[in-house]
Design a protein around this motif. Structure first.
Motif, PDB file in Angstrom:
ATOM      1  N   GLY A 536       0.800  -1.223   0.000  1.00 24.74           N
ATOM      2  CA  GLY A 536       0.000   0.000   0.000  1.00 24.74           C
ATOM      3  C   GLY A 536       0.825   1.261   0.000  1.00 24.74           C
ATOM      4  N   LEU A 537       1.834   1.346  -0.882  1.00 18.68           N
ATOM      5  CA  LEU A 537       2.719   2.508  -0.932  1.00 18.68           C
ATOM      6  C   LEU A 537       2.900   2.974  -2.365  1.00 18.68           C
ATOM      7  N   ILE A 538       3.224   4.260  -2.517  1.00 13.85           N
ATOM      8  CA  ILE A 538       3.711   4.804  -3.786  1.00 13.85           C
ATOM      9  C   ILE A 538       5.203   5.063  -3.600  1.00 13.85           C
ATOM     10  N   LEU A 539       6.031   4.415  -4.390  1.00 10.94           N
ATOM     11  CA  LEU A 539       7.484   4.549  -4.311  1.00 10.94           C
ATOM     12  C   LEU A 539       7.950   5.231  -5.585  1.00 10.94           C
ATOM     13  N   ARG A 540       8.647   6.359  -5.453  1.00  9.25           N
ATOM     14  CA  ARG A 540       8.972   7.108  -6.662  1.00  9.25           C
ATOM     15  C   ARG A 540      10.323   7.803  -6.547  1.00  9.25           C
ATOM     16  N   ASN A 541      10.888   8.024  -7.728  1.00 11.46           N
ATOM     17  CA  ASN A 541      12.136   8.770  -7.908  1.00 11.46           C
ATOM     18  C   ASN A 541      13.346   8.001  -7.383  1.00 11.46           C
ATOM     19  N   GLY A 542      14.368   7.920  -8.206  1.00 10.82           N
ATOM     20  CA  GLY A 542      15.602   7.276  -7.794  1.00 10.82           C
ATOM     21  C   GLY A 542      16.247   6.528  -8.942  1.00 10.82           C
ATOM     22  N   ARG A 543      17.505   6.190  -8.743  1.00 12.64           N
ATOM     23  CA  ARG A 543      18.204   5.364  -9.726  1.00 12.64           C
ATOM     24  C   ARG A 543      17.562   3.984  -9.770  1.00 12.64           C
ATOM     25  N   HIS A 544      17.425   3.343  -8.596  1.00  9.10           N
ATOM     26  CA  HIS A 544      16.609   2.151  -8.409  1.00  9.10           C
ATOM     27  C   HIS A 544      15.678   2.419  -7.234  1.00  9.10           C
ATOM     28  N   ILE A 545      14.513   1.816  -7.238  1.00 10.20           N
ATOM     29  CA  ILE A 545      13.658   1.880  -6.058  1.00 10.20           C
ATOM     30  C   ILE A 545      14.212   0.967  -4.974  1.00 10.20           C
ATOM     31  N   LEU A 546      14.600  -0.261  -5.358  1.00  7.65           N
ATOM     32  CA  LEU A 546      15.199  -1.185  -4.415  1.00  7.65           C
ATOM     33  C   LEU A 546      16.362  -1.900  -5.083  1.00  7.65           C
ATOM     34  N   LYS A 547      17.540  -1.830  -4.440  1.00  9.16           N
ATOM     35  CA  LYS A 547      18.705  -2.593  -4.868  1.00  9.16           C
ATOM     36  C   LYS A 547      19.121  -3.467  -3.691  1.00  9.16           C
ATOM     37  N   ALA A 548      19.148  -4.799  -3.918  1.00  9.10           N
ATOM     38  CA  ALA A 548      19.431  -5.712  -2.815  1.00  9.10           C
ATOM     39  C   ALA A 548      20.353  -6.826  -3.285  1.00  9.10           C
ATOM     40  N   LYS A 549      21.220  -7.255  -2.381  1.00 11.89           N
ATOM     41  CA  LYS A 549      22.092  -8.399  -2.624  1.00 11.89           C
ATOM     42  C   LYS A 549      21.568  -9.561  -1.797  1.00 11.89           C
ATOM     43  N   LEU A 550      20.997 -10.564  -2.476  1.00 10.88           N
ATOM     44  CA  LEU A 550      20.386 -11.694  -1.806  1.00 10.88           C
ATOM     45  C   LEU A 550      21.446 -12.662  -1.298  1.00 10.88           C
TER      46      LEU A 550
END
Length: 777
Positions: A536-550
């Protein structure tokens, strides 16, 4: 003193942080007091708070922007009596708790809730009782608009309980060759809301619009109805959205109603409706009833159950002629159980022959029914030779060569009863392949209880840098295994926000978390996350919204009912080969955002809208690096803008949009990809559905619609740049497509050490020109 505290609390609720409690606007919820004015006051307050980016509310056609947030109106336990229709003039979220927030309409001739010009409508945990239509919505064909209804009860509606229908007015003779957008902007075709709205002060006055002359096909939105109940309603829903998913719902037909329990009408476009794991119940009645009437949708039933105390047909199919498409009325029914009392009537009444019909793995209990009633005039060879209006309209230099297609397999206790002329179009199903993906891991919700981000200093005013406060709040929530509630408003993050290994974020309504610019830094980063959830969120602006190392401890990365907007590169980047992580994307939208590159072992994607941004080039919107990807009810809509110059980041070469040739929807890098009931492309065209970039793995594409028109695009549903183990394309509609399977020539050369691979193409509504060297079955 008590009155002072109450006043302060009310002002705090109305002016700032958190959900808006309807009782703070004067609603009683006692089952006696007329709460209409109080609820309407709350809805008007929310409508005035909504701020829009880059479009005007009245445009109603491909605005391309998003509101800054969606406010939540909370209904505590109680019965809220109303006497006239409530108006939400824009996006809103309505939330109750366990269906104990009940809105009861006293007038059976008035709608309960009308939402016009929305971008987001979220309804959760509510109960609607009585009235005419209970939720009536109109979006004006804004791309990436969405309605998500969960855990809600609809009772005793005198008309369709849920209704999403747009209407149109033709001002003059229509020349379709100029394009749909130009027709609307030049006012040749005008979008008309279902209601005319005027105001007497703050009080809205609504009446049904009398201007529109037909149902519109312009309805670019998606709708999900999940875990809901429809009880004793004259009709469950009437709908013509681009795509609708109804899942894990129960529909109990009203014994006093006549006609279809569900009416699916599209006017003139190939929209899609999928119902999965639903139960349909009907009492004995003297009324003439049937379950569905379909006026042209792509119609899918999967694993549903039908029980009736009287003979009831399943479906009446009356496909409308589509002016800008060659495909309509596709039907796919699989894994369903039918049980009814009395002598069963024909289950499917065909007033027009659908483009294709897949009927597989279904079971009838009791007396054996006939499947079809062929109520089709002039069912002869001439009727079955399809006229390719779409080929003429789009200027494509070929005529549609295919005919109707039918697939019947593994059904129990049903007489197919096809006319002889139809039997020649029946395909035999392929040998049983690995067409059902392995079960995705079930991840239990370990987050018990809630913390509020506002208690840790998060202002959500769009001006204050909330990055530090948000990190403090997340650290506390992670330590206590609690969900962090993000307040209504806009949270500004002037730097990258570091996520703890375990965190659950849920918005009240749909608040915004965003960076200052499209590029420069990532919005969120995570190092070897274990359990990350956004809802239930609006995520905006950025190079990536999420960058993760699993890493080896990674279990789940989840986005539910999330809108991702305006990224410079990939929106989600998950790296790391050694993991058992599940990437879950449900009911979410990408609007002008970059794609997803996932190295998770499992990718589960359901009811998501993907719209590329203008900066994407030479990439797929979803790249599956390994493991298994299951994509269901995905909607892929390319953004097209003329006379916009773009620069290829690799070559530095500038060209006018559209480039198109190097974009595709899904890259299969040697993994197992399953695509069910997806739609690729809008009126402007689309890209290759699945592009096989590395050897090994396989592609299964079943159901759905595909469209490709760009001369730059590799016009194929599946394009093999490297050899997969095998490919299955089954019951896919298309308009217009040159090839089901495209192959690089070297893939077929055994001298390259690759070898041939089997290809199965069944009942797919597309010309099948194939590769230079034909192979497969």
């Amino acid at each position: 003193m008590k009155r002072l505290i109450t006043t302060v609390c009310a002002l705090f609720c109305i002016c700032g942080v958190g959900a808006f409690d309807v009782k703070e606007f004067g609603a009683k919820g006692d089952g006696k007091t007329d709460d209409t004015a109080a609820i309407q006051k709350a809805l008007r307050h929310i409508a005035k708070r909504i701020k829009y980016d880059r479009f005007r509310q009245e445009d109603g056609w491909n605005g391309g922007g998003t509101e800054t947030h969606v406010d939540e109106l909370f209904f505590p336990e109680g019965t809220y009596v109303i006497s006239r229709t409530l108006l939400a003039d824009g996006s809103v979220s309505l939330r109750g708790v366990r269906n104990k927030g009940i809105i009861k309409m006293t007038d059976p001739k008035q709608d309960v809730f009308y939402c016009r010009v929305y971008r987001r409508l979220l309804v959760d945990g509510m109960t609607f009782d009585g009235g005419f239509t209970q939720i009536d919505v109109w979006s004006g064909n804004w791309n990436a608009s969405s309605v998500h209804i969960t855990r809600t009860v609809f009772k005793n509606a005198a008309a369709p309980a849920f209704r999403n229908v747009s209407r149109r007015v033709k001002r003059k003779k229509v020349d379709w060759s100029v394009g749909l957008a130009k027709l609307i902007k030049s006012d040749v075709i005008k979008m008309i809301p279902t209601h005319e709205v005027t105001f007497e002060g703050e009080t809205p006055v609504l009446k049904r619009s009398s201007q529109a002359n037909s149902i519109s096909w312009f309805s670019s939105n998606i709708i999900s109805i999940r875990e809901c109940e429809f009880l004793n309603c004259a009709r469950a829903f009437e709908n013509n959205a681009d795509g609708t998913l109804m899942e894990n719902c129960t529909v109990t037909a009203s014994p006093g109603a006549e006609g279809p329990v569900c009416l699916v009408r599209t006017g003139s476009a190939p929209n899609m409706l999928t119902m999965k794991n639903c139960t349909f119940l009907a009492h004995a009645t003297t009324k003439k009833q049937l379950w569905f009437k379909n006026d042209g949708f792509y119609f899918t039933l999967r694993n549903c159950r039908f029980e009736a105390q009287q003979p009831m047909p399943l479906l009446e199919q009356e496909t409308a002629k589509i002016p800008h498409s060659s495909t309509a009325g596709n039907i796919l029914i699989a894994g369903c159980v039918f049980e009814q009392k009395g002598t069963p009537p024909p289950q499917v009444i065909l007033k027009r022959v659908p483009s294709y019909f897949l009927f597989r793995g279904n079971r009838f209990k009791g007396e054996t029914p006939r499947l079809f009633d062929w109520a089709v005039k002039d069912l002869d060879e001439k009727y079955l030779q399809r006229d390719s209006f779409a080929g003429k309209h789009q200027g494509v230099p070929w005529a549609l060569e295919n005919k109707y297609q039918f697939i019947f397999a593994r059904n129990e206790n049903v007489d197919i009863n096809c006319p002889e002329i139809i039997r020649r179009f029946i395909h035999k199903e392929v040998p049983r392949l690995h067409t059902v993906p392995e079960k995705m891991p079930e991840i239990a919700d370990v987050f018990k209880g809630e913390l509020r981000a506002a208690d840790f200093g998060v202002r959500a005013d769009g001006k204050t840098d909330d990055a530090d406060s948000l990190e403090r709040a997340m650290a506390a929530a992670a330590k206590q295994n609690k969900t962090l509630i993000i307040p209504t408003g806009r949270i500004r993050a002037a730097r990258t926000v570091k996520l703890p290994p375990r965190i659950s974020l849920r918005g009240e309504g749909m608040p915004v978390i965003g960076g200052d610019t499209r590029s420069g830094y990532d919005l969120f980063e995570a190092e070897e996350p274990e359990d990350i959830r956004f809802r239930g969120l609006i995520l905006r602006n950025g190079r990536h919204i999420l960058k993760a190392k699993l890493g080896t401890k990674s279990k789940i990365v989840s986005f539910r009912d999330v809108l991702i907007v305006d990224t410079d590169r990939l929106s989600i980047l998950l790296e790391g080969k050694e993991n058992n992580c599940l990437l879950e994307l449900v009911g979410s939208l990408w609007n002008g955002a970059g794609g997803i590159d996932s190295s998770a072992r499992y990718n589960a994607v359901s009811l998501c809208w993907f719209a590329n941004n203008f900066w994407m080039d030479d990439m797929a919107f979803f790249t599956a690096r390994r493991g298994t990807t299951v994509m269901q009810n995905g909607f892929f809509v390319p953004y097209i803008a003329k006379n916009i110059k773009r620069t290829n980041r690799k070559t530095g070469e500038s060209k006018l949009w559209p480039l198109g040739g190097d974009l595709r929807w899904v890259d299969n890098a040697g993994s197992r990809v399953f695509m069910y009931d997806c739609r690729g492309g809008g009126e402007a065209g689309g890209y290759c559905s699945c592009y096989h970039t590395a050897p090994g793995g396989f592609d299964v594409i079943e159901g759905g619609l595909a469209r490709m028109t760009y001369k730059y695009t590799k016009n194929a549903i599946v394009y093999a740049a490297a050899a997969p183990d095998w490919v299955l394309v089954s019951a896919v509609g298309g308009y217009p497509i040159h090839t089901v399977l495209g192959v690089r020539h070297r893939v077929w050369m055994k001298a390259d050490g690759v070898g041939d691979f089997p290809v199965y193409i069944l009942g797919s509504m597309t010309p099948q020109k194939g590769p230079e060297k034909k192979n497969g079955k």
